[in-house]
Motif scaffolding. Structure first.
Motif, PDB file in Angstrom:
ATOM      1  N   SER A 116       0.843  -1.188   0.000  1.00 26.20           N
ATOM      2  CA  SER A 116       0.000   0.000   0.000  1.00 26.20           C
ATOM      3  C   SER A 116       0.879   1.239   0.000  1.00 26.20           C
ATOM      4  N   VAL A 117       0.877   1.965  -1.111  1.00 27.61           N
ATOM      5  CA  VAL A 117       1.756   3.124  -1.293  1.00 27.61           C
ATOM      6  C   VAL A 117       1.058   4.384  -0.801  1.00 27.61           C
ATOM      7  N   SER A 118       1.754   5.148   0.047  1.00 29.45           N
ATOM      8  CA  SER A 118       1.212   6.401   0.540  1.00 29.45           C
ATOM      9  C   SER A 118       2.336   7.426   0.603  1.00 29.45           C
ATOM     10  N   ASN A 145      -2.404   5.532  -2.581  1.00 33.30           N
ATOM     11  CA  ASN A 145      -3.131   6.637  -1.975  1.00 33.30           C
ATOM     12  C   ASN A 145      -2.585   7.931  -2.555  1.00 33.30           C
ATOM     13  N   TYR A 146      -3.393   8.570  -3.395  1.00 35.87           N
ATOM     14  CA  TYR A 146      -2.927   9.720  -4.155  1.00 35.87           C
ATOM     15  C   TYR A 146      -3.392  11.023  -3.509  1.00 35.87           C
ATOM     16  N   ARG A 147      -2.422  11.785  -3.009  1.00 32.74           N
ATOM     17  CA  ARG A 147      -2.669  13.147  -2.554  1.00 32.74           C
ATOM     18  C   ARG A 147      -2.053  14.098  -3.561  1.00 32.74           C
ATOM     19  N   CYS A 148      -2.405  15.370  -3.474  1.00 28.51           N
ATOM     20  CA  CYS A 148      -2.028  16.312  -4.516  1.00 28.51           C
ATOM     21  C   CYS A 148      -0.557  16.698  -4.486  1.00 28.51           C
ATOM     22  N   VAL A 189      -6.710   2.543  -6.392  1.00 31.68           N
ATOM     23  CA  VAL A 189      -6.210   3.910  -6.292  1.00 31.68           C
ATOM     24  C   VAL A 189      -7.232   4.748  -5.540  1.00 31.68           C
ATOM     25  N   TRP A 190      -6.793   5.349  -4.424  1.00 27.68           N
ATOM     26  CA  TRP A 190      -7.640   6.249  -3.650  1.00 27.68           C
ATOM     27  C   TRP A 190      -7.204   7.687  -3.926  1.00 27.68           C
ATOM     28  N   PHE A 191      -8.128   8.518  -4.361  1.00 36.00           N
ATOM     29  CA  PHE A 191      -7.832   9.918  -4.649  1.00 36.00           C
ATOM     30  C   PHE A 191      -8.363  10.796  -3.519  1.00 36.00           C
ATOM     31  N   ASP A 192      -7.502  11.676  -3.045  1.00 34.49           N
ATOM     32  CA  ASP A 192      -7.897  12.583  -1.968  1.00 34.49           C
ATOM     33  C   ASP A 192      -7.405  13.997  -2.301  1.00 34.49           C
ATOM     34  N   PRO A 193      -8.031  14.653  -3.283  1.00 33.58           N
ATOM     35  CA  PRO A 193      -7.591  15.998  -3.658  1.00 33.58           C
ATOM     36  C   PRO A 193      -8.103  17.043  -2.670  1.00 33.58           C
ATOM     37  N   ASP A 219      -3.504  15.489 -13.723  1.00 29.15           N
ATOM     38  CA  ASP A 219      -2.206  14.822 -13.661  1.00 29.15           C
ATOM     39  C   ASP A 219      -2.147  13.696 -14.701  1.00 29.15           C
ATOM     40  N   LEU A 220      -1.890  14.077 -15.936  1.00 30.29           N
ATOM     41  CA  LEU A 220      -1.827  13.076 -17.007  1.00 30.29           C
ATOM     42  C   LEU A 220      -0.609  12.182 -16.871  1.00 30.29           C
ATOM     43  N   TRP A 221       0.436  12.650 -16.168  1.00 28.40           N
ATOM     44  CA  TRP A 221       1.587  11.795 -15.910  1.00 28.40           C
ATOM     45  C   TRP A 221       1.167  10.555 -15.125  1.00 28.40           C
ATOM     46  N   PHE A 222       0.269  10.761 -14.188  1.00 27.47           N
ATOM     47  CA  PHE A 222      -0.202   9.640 -13.375  1.00 27.47           C
ATOM     48  C   PHE A 222      -0.978   8.643 -14.236  1.00 27.47           C
ATOM     49  N   VAL A 223      -1.827   9.148 -15.113  1.00 28.76           N
ATOM     50  CA  VAL A 223      -2.598   8.271 -15.994  1.00 28.76           C
ATOM     51  C   VAL A 223      -1.666   7.457 -16.891  1.00 28.76           C
ATOM     52  N   LYS A 224      -0.638   8.101 -17.413  1.00 29.75           N
ATOM     53  CA  LYS A 224       0.324   7.390 -18.257  1.00 29.75           C
ATOM     54  C   LYS A 224       1.065   6.321 -17.456  1.00 29.75           C
TER      55      LYS A 224
END
Length: 304
Positions: A116-118, A145-148, A189-193, A219-224
């Motif tokens: 689990s990456v945070s 876990n994706y924070r901004c 993937v959990w998004f917490d903007p 964040d298109l880098w993340f999608v890629k």
């Protein structure tokens, strides 16, 4: 003369007769029968029995018991945001991998089964780099876990405009993961903007923050990175607040089947592993590759 045996033949015949007499073989036994009988009489030395003399299936049953408590539920995750890189030696039972090469080969699929990456991302970059592709390939479930920002919190977010981050903060992690040719069963993937910053009563942003939505949505880098690393995954799930257009972008890039579930959930299924009776249950078919989950209305709460 033809009937006269050579000296070598005579010696071989004498040695054969001597072997027959000394070992009690039949006089009419062939040389092959004599050799086989002699081999059977040679005592065999028994090797010492150890843990690795057990069949692999039995050892795996033991490892299941060792790693079933706590470890299998949470996997490897960050403790108190101090960084896994600094604490990985403290995880229970990871020391088994240092016993010997055979033990390392046996237990690493259990140790790295779930990750689990945070935050902070820098520590996870070091972690994936250190364990290497040969261990990354063991990961069966990975949660991101994706924070901004790198460290979290609106104070580090530069918004969606020209001030947003001009670099890919996920590059190091995604590069390492891609080298492992991971084939996970599940990617979550959990998004917490940070949607809205605090404002004063007159509408002035607190501490000068003028952005209403953070850069997570662009964040298109993340999608890629998702396309690059998880094209062999069986299932990819998104939860939280994310750009809804990403579902179609990933569906086309991965050639997966998209299931939308309201505004804060979606799932992408690898067609090679999808089970329609389960994965697409209670769904409305929009097209051959897009399904919408039927939303169940909330039950009316009783009034007192």
């Amino acid at each position: 003369m033809k009937n006269q045996m050579s000296l070598e033949e005579q010696m071989a015949s004498l040695e054969l007769r001597e072997a027959i007499i000394l070992n009690g073989f039949k006089t009419d036994a062939t040389p092959n029968e004599i050799i086989l009988s002699a081999v059977k009489k040679v005592p065999t030395s028994t090797s010492k029995t150890n843990f690795f003399s057990l069949p692999l299936e039995v050892r795996q049953m033991i490892y299941d018991e060792v790693y079933i408590t706590g470890w299998d539920d949470d996997g490897i995750y960050d403790y108190s945001q101090l960084g896994l890189y600094y604490h990985k030696t403290s995880f229970p039972n990871i020391g088994l991998s240092r016993v010997c090469k055979q033990m390392y080969s046996d237990v690493t699929p259990y140790i790295y089964k779930k990750v689990s990456v945070s935050l902070p991302l820098e520590d996870w970059h070091k972690f994936f780099y250190e364990i290497g592709p040969h261990n990354i390939r063991h990961i069966q479930e990975i949660t991101i876990n994706y924070r901004c920002s790198l460290w979290g919190g609106a104070w580090n977010c530069w918004g969606r405009d020209e001030h947003k981050d001009n670099y890919n903060k996920w590059e190091g992690i995604f590069r390492s993961i891609s080298l492992g040719s991971m084939k996970p069963k599940k990617v979550m993937v959990w998004f917490d903007p940070c949607d809205n910053y605090s404002r004063y009563e007159d509408g002035t942003p607190v501490d000068g923050y003028q952005y209403l939505r953070c850069q997570v949505y662009e964040d298109l880098w993340f999608v890629k990175g998702i396309l690059r690393c998880f094209w062999q995954a069986r299932k990819i799930e998104f939860r939280g607040e994310f750009n809804p257009l990403w579902g179609h972008t990933l569906r086309k890039g991965l050639d997966f089947i998209l299931r939308r579930d309201g505004d804060d959930r979606m799932a992408l299924f690898n067609p090679k592993f999808i089970c329609p009776a389960v994965d697409l249950k209670n769904c409305t078919k929009i097209s051959d590759v897009v399904y919408d989950k039927i939303q169940t209305p909330w039950a009316n709460l009783p009034t007192w």
